[in-house]
Design a protein around this motif. Structure first.
Motif, short mmCIF file in Angstrom:
data_model
loop_
_atom_site.label_atom_id
_atom_site.label_comp_id
_atom_site.label_asym_id
_atom_site.label_seq_id
_atom_site.Cartn_x
_atom_site.Cartn_y
_atom_site.Cartn_z
N ASN A 88 0.84 -1.19 0.00
CA ASN A 88 0.00 0.00 0.00
C ASN A 88 0.88 1.25 0.00
N HIS A 89 1.19 1.74 -1.19
CA HIS A 89 2.05 2.92 -1.32
C HIS A 89 1.52 4.07 -0.48
N GLY A 90 2.42 4.69 0.25
CA GLY A 90 2.03 5.85 1.06
C GLY A 90 1.60 5.49 2.47
N GLU A 91 1.41 4.20 2.77
CA GLU A 91 1.00 3.79 4.11
C GLU A 91 2.10 4.11 5.12
N LYS A 92 1.72 4.72 6.25
CA LYS A 92 2.70 5.12 7.25
C LYS A 92 2.45 4.49 8.61
N GLU A 93 1.36 3.73 8.73
CA GLU A 93 1.00 3.13 10.01
C GLU A 93 1.03 1.60 9.90
N PRO B 50 24.60 -6.36 3.19
CA PRO B 50 24.82 -7.30 4.30
C PRO B 50 24.14 -6.88 5.60
N LYS B 51 23.75 -5.62 5.70
CA LYS B 51 23.09 -5.14 6.92
C LYS B 51 21.59 -5.41 6.90
N ARG B 52 21.05 -5.76 5.75
CA ARG B 52 19.61 -5.97 5.64
C ARG B 52 19.21 -7.29 6.28
N LYS B 53 18.24 -7.24 7.17
CA LYS B 53 17.72 -8.42 7.85
C LYS B 53 16.20 -8.35 7.90
N ILE B 54 15.57 -9.49 7.95
CA ILE B 54 14.13 -9.53 8.19
C ILE B 54 13.88 -9.19 9.65
N GLU B 55 12.90 -8.32 9.90
CA GLU B 55 12.61 -7.89 11.26
C GLU B 55 11.69 -8.90 11.95
N PHE B 56 12.23 -10.03 12.33
CA PHE B 56 11.43 -11.07 12.97
C PHE B 56 10.86 -10.62 14.32
N ASP B 57 11.48 -9.63 14.92
CA ASP B 57 11.02 -9.16 16.23
C ASP B 57 9.87 -8.17 16.12
N ASN B 58 9.42 -7.88 14.90
CA ASN B 58 8.43 -6.81 14.74
C ASN B 58 7.29 -7.22 13.81
N LEU B 59 7.05 -8.52 13.68
CA LEU B 59 6.05 -8.98 12.71
C LEU B 59 4.61 -8.84 13.21
N ARG B 60 4.47 -8.44 14.46
CA ARG B 60 3.14 -8.11 14.98
C ARG B 60 3.06 -6.63 15.35
N GLY B 61 4.03 -5.88 14.85
CA GLY B 61 4.06 -4.45 15.17
C GLY B 61 4.44 -4.19 16.60
N GLU B 62 5.22 -5.12 17.19
CA GLU B 62 5.60 -4.98 18.59
C GLU B 62 6.38 -3.70 18.87
N LEU B 63 7.13 -3.25 17.85
CA LEU B 63 8.00 -2.08 18.06
C LEU B 63 7.47 -0.84 17.35
N ARG B 64 6.16 -0.77 17.21
CA ARG B 64 5.57 0.35 16.48
C ARG B 64 5.83 1.70 17.14
N GLU B 65 6.06 1.69 18.43
CA GLU B 65 6.29 2.96 19.14
C GLU B 65 7.71 3.48 18.95
N THR B 66 8.63 2.60 18.63
CA THR B 66 10.03 3.01 18.53
C THR B 66 10.63 2.81 17.14
N ARG B 67 9.97 2.03 16.29
CA ARG B 67 10.51 1.74 14.96
C ARG B 67 9.52 2.21 13.90
N PRO B 68 9.85 3.26 13.16
CA PRO B 68 8.93 3.79 12.14
C PRO B 68 8.57 2.73 11.11
N TYR B 69 7.34 2.80 10.65
CA TYR B 69 6.87 1.83 9.67
C TYR B 69 7.36 2.18 8.27
N SER B 70 7.87 1.19 7.55
CA SER B 70 8.28 1.37 6.16
C SER B 70 7.57 0.31 5.32
N VAL B 71 6.62 0.73 4.52
CA VAL B 71 5.86 -0.21 3.71
C VAL B 71 6.77 -0.94 2.73
N TYR B 72 7.80 -0.26 2.22
CA TYR B 72 8.68 -0.87 1.25
C TYR B 72 9.61 -1.90 1.88
N LYS B 73 10.07 -1.62 3.12
CA LYS B 73 10.91 -2.60 3.80
C LYS B 73 10.10 -3.84 4.17
#
Length: 313
Positions: free
Chosen positions: A94-99, A151-174
């Motif tokens: 969803n292009h433009g999604e920020k949440e 080499p720095k790119r990793k899947i965010e396994f710790d955030n697949l339920r939006g657990e870190l939504r308060e501290t990690r900005p959402y990136s639809v493309y990532k």
């Protein structure tokens, strides 16, 4: 071909619609598995009129919802005796999604739709695929996975339920790229799991295609300009739909499984070097995919998470 059955998820627009049109024109019995029935009904009618093929069925499916996948699978198996081809085409970007958006099972929507949904759908339909003489599964991947050449790119396994939504900005493309990388790894693993049952599982790397006006309108203003310029040279979705058809029906790919195929219908190999000039060659080429996808630890982590999340469905 009326006895040949193909399911295409997200078959009401873009490549999915073009693929449904192609298979219908070739005489296949097409199952359009779509979330929005209001839009899809008109597309179904259009396809039947254009191809003169009345064997185009529309069934409701929200790939982000495990309950919807179970309902769809049960209904399909009650209605049809077997399945020849499953194309996991539907995707969330969803292009433009920020949440952060979550699925009914409280999973980040990109991963629910692009990774775990296709995994569960394929698993639930495996017994019907096994009844086919030539069962094939095709997962729609993306060139976005090239970001994993970093080499720095990793899947965010710790955030697949939006657990870190308060501290990690959402990136639809990532999230989109991460979820498609996970789907690629599941492609390799499911190919191994289903090999003894004769089911071939491959992925195709989607290259650029023309975007709809609705999709472009969702983008940030500067990206809209780039998208419109790219659309001047981007190929129509029908080209990629032809690739879907060829990979899923031709003798050339009859015995192929566990592979990623590019838009030129070439098998892509894992990269052997990802630094310096080799990294640039990987990024701008179409011959390799990131070695991240074949790392046993990464594959096992995606597989374990997928089976755990879907074990009760």
């Amino acid at each position: 071909m009326n006895d040949k059955i193909v399911i295409i998820t997200g078959a009401n627009s873009g490549i999915g619609k073009a693929a449904a049109l192609k298979f219908a024109a070739e005489g296949y019995r097409v199952i359009m598995a779509c979330r929005n029935l209001k839009i899809s009904t008109a597309v179904q009618k259009e396809i039947m009129e254009m191809t003169k093929n009345t064997n185009v069925d529309l069934m409701e499916l929200d790939v982000s919802s495990f309950d919807s996948i179970c309902t769809f699978s049960t209904a399909f198996k009650a209605k049809y005796p077997h399945l020849d081809i499953l194309i996991n085409n539907a995707a969330y970007l969803n292009h433009g999604e920020k949440e952060y958006k979550l699925s009914p099972e409280h999973i980040e929507l990109s991963f629910a739709t692009n990774t775990f949904g296709p995994f569960l759908l394929t698993r639930l339909l495996a017994d019907h695929l096994e009844k086919s003489q030539d069962p094939r599964v095709l997962n729609a991947c993306t060139t976005n996975i090239k970001n994993f050449f970093d080499p720095k790119r990793k899947i965010e396994f710790d955030n697949l339920r939006g657990e870190l939504r308060e501290t990690r900005p959402y990136s639809v493309y990532k999230m989109y790229g991460d979820s498609k990388m996970a789907l690629l790894m599941l492609t390799f693993k499911q190919a191994e799991e289903f090999k003894s049952r004769g089911i071939k599982v491959n992925a195709i790397q989607i290259n650029r295609v023309k975007l709809s006006k609705e999709t472009i309108q969702k983008m940030h203003s500067i990206w809209r300009v780039f998208a419109r310029l790219q659309n001047l040279t981007n190929p129509q979705p029908s080209g990629m739909a032809n690739n879907y058809f060829h990979i899923c029906t031709s003798d050339e790919y009859k015995n192929l499984t566990g592979q990623l195929i590019n838009h030129k219908r070439e098998i892509i190999e894992p990269s052997t070097a990802e630094t310096g000039l080799a990294q640039l060659k990987n990024i701008f080429g179409n011959k390799t995919y990131p070695s991240y996808a074949t790392n046993p630890q990464n594959v096992e982590q995606v597989w374990r998470l997928s089976t755990t999340l879907t074990e009760n469905f």
